[in-house]
Design an enzyme around this catalytic site. Structure first.
Site, short mmCIF file in Angstrom:
data_model
loop_
_atom_site.label_atom_id
_atom_site.label_comp_id
_atom_site.label_asym_id
_atom_site.label_seq_id
_atom_site.Cartn_x
_atom_site.Cartn_y
_atom_site.Cartn_z
N HIS A 107 0.69 -1.30 0.04
CA HIS A 107 -0.02 0.42 0.23
C HIS A 107 1.28 1.34 -0.19
CE1 HIS A 107 -3.66 -2.72 2.05
NE2 HIS A 107 -4.02 -2.27 0.30
N ASP A 113 -5.34 -6.76 -2.00
CA ASP A 113 -6.97 -6.74 -1.55
C ASP A 113 -7.65 -7.55 -1.87
OD1 ASP A 113 -4.66 -3.98 -0.68
OD2 ASP A 113 -6.04 -2.71 -1.69
N ARG A 149 -3.07 -27.79 0.14
CA ARG A 149 -1.54 -27.39 0.65
C ARG A 149 -2.70 -25.46 0.58
NH1 ARG A 149 3.42 -24.73 0.09
NH2 ARG A 149 3.83 -24.06 2.44
N ASN A 196 6.59 -21.56 6.71
CA ASN A 196 6.73 -21.35 4.95
C ASN A 196 8.38 -20.76 4.53
OD1 ASN A 196 6.35 -21.53 1.55
ND2 ASN A 196 6.13 -19.74 1.71
N GLU A 197 9.39 -21.19 4.36
CA GLU A 197 10.22 -20.92 3.44
C GLU A 197 10.94 -19.64 3.81
OE1 GLU A 197 10.28 -19.46 -0.32
OE2 GLU A 197 10.29 -21.33 -1.29
N ASN A 256 9.78 -27.43 -0.37
CA ASN A 256 9.96 -26.38 -2.11
C ASN A 256 10.83 -26.71 -3.31
OD1 ASN A 256 7.32 -26.30 -0.75
ND2 ASN A 256 8.04 -23.67 -0.59
N TYR A 314 11.80 -25.74 -6.80
CA TYR A 314 11.73 -24.73 -8.07
C TYR A 314 12.92 -24.85 -8.74
CZ TYR A 314 7.14 -22.91 -6.13
OH TYR A 314 6.68 -22.89 -5.95
C1 GBH Z 1 7.65 -19.09 -3.18
O1 GBH Z 1 9.30 -18.80 -3.30
C2 GBH Z 1 6.41 -19.50 -2.27
O2 GBH Z 1 6.88 -19.67 -1.06
C3 GBH Z 1 5.06 -18.31 -2.97
O3 GBH Z 1 4.59 -18.13 -2.09
C4 GBH Z 1 5.96 -18.18 -4.24
O4 GBH Z 1 4.34 -17.50 -4.86
C5 GBH Z 1 5.89 -19.14 -5.65
O5 GBH Z 1 7.34 -19.18 -4.91
C6 GBH Z 1 6.56 -18.27 -6.63
O6 GBH Z 1 7.38 -17.15 -6.21
O7 GBH Z 1 13.93 -11.99 -7.08
O8 GBH Z 1 16.08 -13.11 -7.90
O9 GBH Z 1 15.97 -12.46 -5.99
C7 GBH Z 1 9.61 -19.45 -3.69
C8 GBH Z 1 11.75 -19.00 -4.30
C9 GBH Z 1 12.89 -17.61 -3.70
C10 GBH Z 1 11.72 -17.16 -5.06
C11 GBH Z 1 13.50 -16.07 -3.50
C12 GBH Z 1 12.09 -15.94 -4.89
C13 GBH Z 1 14.20 -14.60 -5.16
C14 GBH Z 1 14.86 -14.33 -6.20
N1 GBH Z 1 11.88 -18.14 -3.77
N2 GBH Z 1 13.23 -15.54 -4.81
S1 GBH Z 1 15.53 -13.00 -6.59
#
Ligand code: GBH
Length: 476
Positions: A46, A59, A84, A171-172, A314, A316
């Site tokens: 915000h 929001d 989840r 979470n994370e 998690n 990715y």
């Molecule tokens: C997850 O984080 C989250 O739990 C979730 O809420 C989110 O929507 C999803 O992933 C997708 O992003 O911008 O180059 O500094 C994932 C792990 C670690 C991803 C930090 C983004 C930042 C990298 N995250 N990262 S940067």
């Protein structure tokens, strides 16, 4: 493409549980109704010139506070057996730590409806929406927060523990501790020198997790018979060349995952020794009176050790790594002195940080099995981003096929993975990226007042996987 001829098949155990994941601030909307108090993400999104790239907020988001039936229908249409989601702390407790009944009622209704559809609720207690009044006290850098979190966990067990059997405390923390309290690119956007804030945050997160775990065991487990874990995120670190050793790989893994996992899941408990020694030494060299990495007392080490029933993971993406000493220059000021980067050949998503490295998931699961005595693992997030309204999401379909195959191979090789929840059920508010990058397997047009959940091609993939309990991957 004729899969009968060109595909390899990867199977999953018959009791494997499939589902999808989400998080309160990213989907609910209804930010100021029914007694919900402000969170640090309301503050961050915000403010004037907020860091959210498209100036958007959560929001309204997917309006799941009103349209949760649409989420349940979306889960049902695929045949998912678990969902989840996270509970918003600012919805269920007031500033004076009284129950906000409207917030309790909302989640109670959601949980009941899921159970009616035979979808198991898996609840994350904290997916980043800290009440702002707690941040005003220093948030996760103030040790007082441990007691507040323990009381919040108590409230959740008490009201929902009869029906929720899988609890994830955090979470994370690797994302929000350093993002929020070291580098400042994440709410509450605080920058501190040399990760001091991030290390305080992770220390208190671990203590808060331990408090919530033992509270459950002592007060609720006998009646409720559920499980409590923590959700950690990491990639795997691949050696960039033949001069990078296993020791470098372990060092990178310990500074990333081990910072959170070792105190709970390792054989000896406490922070990884490589981390302890490096940061203590640097702190001394910097002329500090004490280490930037806080110490646990012996009692705290013992109490945290083994304090989880499963590891929520998690996954990715992954990196190549090289120690600074090999580079002859310092790419960044980091305590690990490990430089990580991407291979140019790895497929890129719409998020700058996210490249496709399925082999990393396989190696990560084996590293966890070998270093943490083969814990029970749930993969609680894994997913791919593309541009808004990409219904033919072939990039995501391919990413998911390859990652599910990697997970299947790890299970075949002895890893105890029992659940997979894809990130994410629907498009949502992607934190500082706003609505510019989309992770949903259902698309949402955020100007549509009905927020229709529109299946992407990946929904068909997940239907097939749930039905057959195998995934097909194209052969090279
Ligand atoms: C997850 O984080 C989250 O739990 C979730 O809420 C989110 O929507 C999803 O992933 C997708 O992003 O911008 O180059 O500094 C994932 C792990 C670690 C991803 C930090 C983004 C930042 C990298 N995250 N990262 S940067």
């Amino acid at each position: 493409l004729n899969f009968a001829i060109f595909a390899e098949i990867y199977n999953f155990p018959s009791n494997f549980v499939w589902g999808a994941a989400s998080a309160s601030y990213q989907i609910e909307g209804a930010w100021n109704v029914d007694g919900r108090i402000p969170s640090i993400w309301d503050t961050a999104s915000h403010k004037n010139n907020s860091s959210v790239v498209d100036g958007s907020t959560g929001d309204d988001a997917a309006m799941s506070y009103y349209y949760y039936e649409k989420d349940i229908q979306a889960l049902k249409d695929i045949g998912f057996k678990t969902y989840r989601f996270s509970i918003a702390w600012p919805r269920v407790l007031t500033k004076t730590n009284q129950v906000n009944q409207a917030g309790i009622d909302y989640y109670s209704k959601l949980i009941d409806r899921l159970k009616e559809e035979e979808i198991k609720p898996m609840v994350t207690m904290y997916h980043w929406d800290l009440p702002q009044y707690l941040q005003d006290l220093g948030g996760w850098t103030n040790p007082a927060i441990v007691k507040y979190f323990e009381h919040y966990a108590d409230t959740l067990y008490k009201h929902f523990g009869d029906r929720v059997k899988e609890w994830i405390t955090f979470n994370e923390p690797a994302t929000f501790c350093d993002g929020g309290y070291s580098w400042g690119w994440h709410a509450p956007e605080i920058r501190t020198e040399k990760q001091i804030g991030g290390y305080l945050c992770s220390h208190h997160i671990l203590l808060a997790h331990g408090a919530a775990y033992h509270l459950y065991k002592n007060k609720y487990f006998a009646d409720q018979q559920g499980k409590v874990g923590i959700c950690l995120n990491t990639g795997y670190s691949f050696p960039a060349n033949e001069n990078v050793t296993d020791e470098h790989v372990d060092r990178a893994m310990h500074f990333g995952l081990g910072r959170y996992a070792n105190p709970i899941y390792s054989v000896d408990g406490d922070y990884p020794r490589v981390m302890r020694e490096a940061i203590d030494q640097k702190s001394t060299d910097e002329g500090r009176r004490w280490s930037r990495l806080p110490h646990f007392t012996t009692a705290q080490v013992e109490s945290l050790h083994g304090a989880a029933d499963f590891l929520a993971l998690n996954y990715y993406t992954s990196s190549l790594i090289q120690p600074y000493s090999h580079l002859g220059w310092n790419p960044a000021d980091s305590d690990s002195e490990i430089h990580s980067f991407h291979d140019d050949n790895w497929k890129r998503s719409s998020s700058s940080w996210l490249v496709s490295v399925p082999e990393g998931l396989y190696h990560l699961l084996l590293w966890i099995k070998d270093n943490y005595n083969n814990p029970l693992v749930y993969i609680t997030e894994n997913g791919w981003s593309d541009l808004p309204m990409t219904i033919e999401d072939d990039g995501r379909v391919e990413y998911l096929r390859e990652h599910l195959a990697a997970m299947s191979r790890a299970i075949t090789d002895g890893c105890r993975v029992e659940t997979y929840t894809v990130w994410s059920l629907t498009d949502n508010f992607e934190w500082m990226r706003g609505y510019t990058e989309r992770f949903g397997i259902y698309a949402i047009n955020f100007t549509d007042p009905e927020r229709k959940r529109i299946p992407k091609n990946s929904v068909d993939l997940m239907k097939q996987v749930v039905r057959d309990n195998f995934v097909e991957v194209e052969k090279d």
